[in-house]
Write an enzyme that holds these catalytic residues in place. Structure first.
Site, short mmCIF file in Angstrom:
data_model
loop_
_atom_site.label_atom_id
_atom_site.label_comp_id
_atom_site.label_asym_id
_atom_site.label_seq_id
_atom_site.Cartn_x
_atom_site.Cartn_y
_atom_site.Cartn_z
N GLN A 68 5.72 -4.13 -0.81
CA GLN A 68 5.06 -3.24 0.14
C GLN A 68 5.17 -1.76 -0.23
O GLN A 68 4.69 -0.90 0.50
CB GLN A 68 5.62 -3.46 1.55
CG GLN A 68 5.27 -4.80 2.17
CD GLN A 68 3.78 -4.96 2.45
OE1 GLN A 68 3.05 -3.98 2.56
NE2 GLN A 68 3.33 -6.20 2.58
N CYS B 162 2.05 -14.17 5.95
CA CYS B 162 2.64 -15.42 5.46
C CYS B 162 3.27 -16.24 6.57
O CYS B 162 3.68 -17.37 6.36
CB CYS B 162 3.67 -15.12 4.38
SG CYS B 162 2.96 -14.33 2.91
N SER C 264 3.18 -7.19 -6.31
CA SER C 264 2.02 -8.08 -6.19
C SER C 264 0.75 -7.24 -6.26
O SER C 264 0.64 -6.21 -5.58
CB SER C 264 2.08 -8.84 -4.87
OG SER C 264 1.03 -9.77 -4.77
N HIS D 148 -2.32 -7.67 -5.12
CA HIS D 148 -3.24 -7.54 -3.98
C HIS D 148 -2.68 -6.67 -2.85
O HIS D 148 -3.36 -6.46 -1.84
CB HIS D 148 -3.65 -8.92 -3.44
CG HIS D 148 -2.62 -9.62 -2.61
ND1 HIS D 148 -2.71 -9.73 -1.24
CD2 HIS D 148 -1.49 -10.27 -2.96
CE1 HIS D 148 -1.68 -10.41 -0.79
NE2 HIS D 148 -0.93 -10.75 -1.80
N ASN E 21 7.65 -5.56 5.38
CA ASN E 21 6.22 -5.80 5.53
C ASN E 21 5.74 -5.77 6.97
O ASN E 21 4.55 -5.56 7.23
CB ASN E 21 5.86 -7.15 4.90
CG ASN E 21 6.73 -8.29 5.40
OD1 ASN E 21 7.95 -8.18 5.39
ND2 ASN E 21 6.12 -9.37 5.84
N GLY F 152 3.88 -11.89 -5.94
CA GLY F 152 5.22 -11.55 -5.51
C GLY F 152 6.10 -12.74 -5.18
O GLY F 152 7.30 -12.74 -5.49
#
Length: 389
Positions: free
Chosen positions: A184, A330, A204, A206, A156, A69
């Site tokens: 998300q 992050c 993304s 994962h 997120n 992402g």
């Protein structure tokens, strides 16, 4: 018992995805090669592209595979700096303005700061106490012209869902391109790029039970995209480098599973999240839910507790096998309060005492019962130790 409640940071591999990876390990052909092994790899990769396109109601040729992402977000944003020499389709006007919100993922906010050094003006839209973008403020800014708008679909940290369809319509009325970080959203809320009417969208792997290191950028046909990585013809020249075949096939499988099981999983995690939220608020005095009460992804509970630090709660929970987060993974190396909660006007005490609980499809009711049993005594113990209580 170990209970994993940090699915917004990353999800475990789906067992069917894991099996697809195992079956793909010997598929070593380069998808750019024209011999049999290369063609087999290419066919499997294109099958995955079609699955992902179907998942978001796009065309396969609108899907660009990336490393995740953050790269997808960067490609869109840095395309604003493309000039005539490297990208004949690029906008070469003197306008260099980017509109976003104050609660975006760091891959948007930090990139915006770098772009400001290149002369791009950035406008950060305010949000209300629930984290919803001020639509009227945006309408006024959009009328002043810009290159690009980027607003995340679901936050997120607090899970708040933005009115993307309305915001994209306003952008297009004013001739602006619109991107949404939808990382998300998969397995939590529907994603339909035609219904949302966005020009770009990032995902993304994962975050949707596929492995790390793979993602996609949806770029509507006809919109400009300038390569972030050059040096090869892959992805129709938009992303050089031999493709992550195993990761791509795995993400395609995850999209297939999400289309098949998505509605059932959404209702399951919503039930578990609501049960946990109700019990926490009933059993723990001076606890406060952050984010919108209804316009929130069904797996996310961000909750603050007066008089104690979120980090202390995290470590105490980890000691009894419960894994949660204090915010975005992050940003977990920072001691600063959550920029998302600060933007919503949450008081500093409650920004520092917040915990993010994010459920996934593998969580069970027995696990939630265990969390409900363990959580209140931990809060009580920490409050007794706190000089502020």
């Amino acid at each position: 018992m170990r209970v994993y409640l940090d699915n917004n940071a990353t999800t475990p591999l789906d067992q069917e995805v894991k099996q697809a990876i195992i079956e793909t390990l010997d598929l070593y052909g380069n998808p750019s090669s024209h011999h049999t092994l290369g063609r087999v790899a290419r066919d499997k990769m294109e099958e995955a592209r079609s699955n992902i396109a179907e998942f978001i109601n796009a065309s396969p040729e609108e899907i660009v595979f990336t490393s995740g992402g953050s790269e997808s977000n960067n490609i869109v944003m840095r395309s604003m700096l493309c000039g005539q020499k490297c990208c004949p389709e690029a906008n070469t006007s003197s306008i260099r303005k980017f509109i976003t919100s104050g609660i975006e993922h760091p891959s948007i906010i930090e990139t915006a700061r770098h772009l400001e050094c290149e002369g791009v003006e950035t406008v950060y839209l305010p949000v209300d106490k629930y984290g919803v973008v001020d639509v009227d403020f945006f309408r006024n800014e959009a009328a002043k012209r810009a290159d690009l708008v980027s607003i995340m679909y679901a936050n997120n940290e607090i899970g708040t869902i933005q009115p993307i369809k309305e915001l994209a319509a306003i952008a297009h009325e004013n001739g602006l391109l619109f991107h949404t970080d939808a990382i998300q959203a998969p397995t939590k809320i529907p994603i339909d790029v035609k219904e949302l009417n966005v020009d770009y969208l990032s995902l993304s792997g994962h975050k949707m039970y596929a492995p790390k290191g793979v993602g996609i950028l949806y770029a509507k046909k006809g919109t400009k995209v300038c390569p972030l990585i050059s040096g090869g013809h892959q992805e129709t020249g938009l992303r050089a480098g031999t493709e992550n075949t195993i990761g791509i096939i795995a993400m395609g499988k995850a999209a297939e599973i999400a289309m098949r099981d998505g509605d059932k999983e959404i209702e399951k995690v919503r039930f578990l999240r609501d049960k946990l939220e109700k019990a926490m608020l009933a059993k723990i005095p001076k606890s406060f839910v952050n984010g919108h009460p209804t316009l929130r992804v069904p797996n996310t509970l961000n909750i603050s507790f007066s008089f104690i630090e979120g980090e202390s709660i995290l470590y105490m929970l980890d000691n009894v096998g419960i894994e949660v987060s204090t915010g975005s993974a992050c940003s977990s190396g920072s001691l600063d309060p959550s920029h998302v909660l600060v933007a919503t006007g949450t008081c500093i005490e409650h920004t520092h005492s917040s915990i993010r609980i994010s459920l996934g499809k593998y969580n069970t009711e027995a696990e939630i019962d265990y969390v409900i049993e363990q959580f209140p005594p931990i809060i009580e113990r920490l409050r007794k130790m706190s000089p502020f209580s």
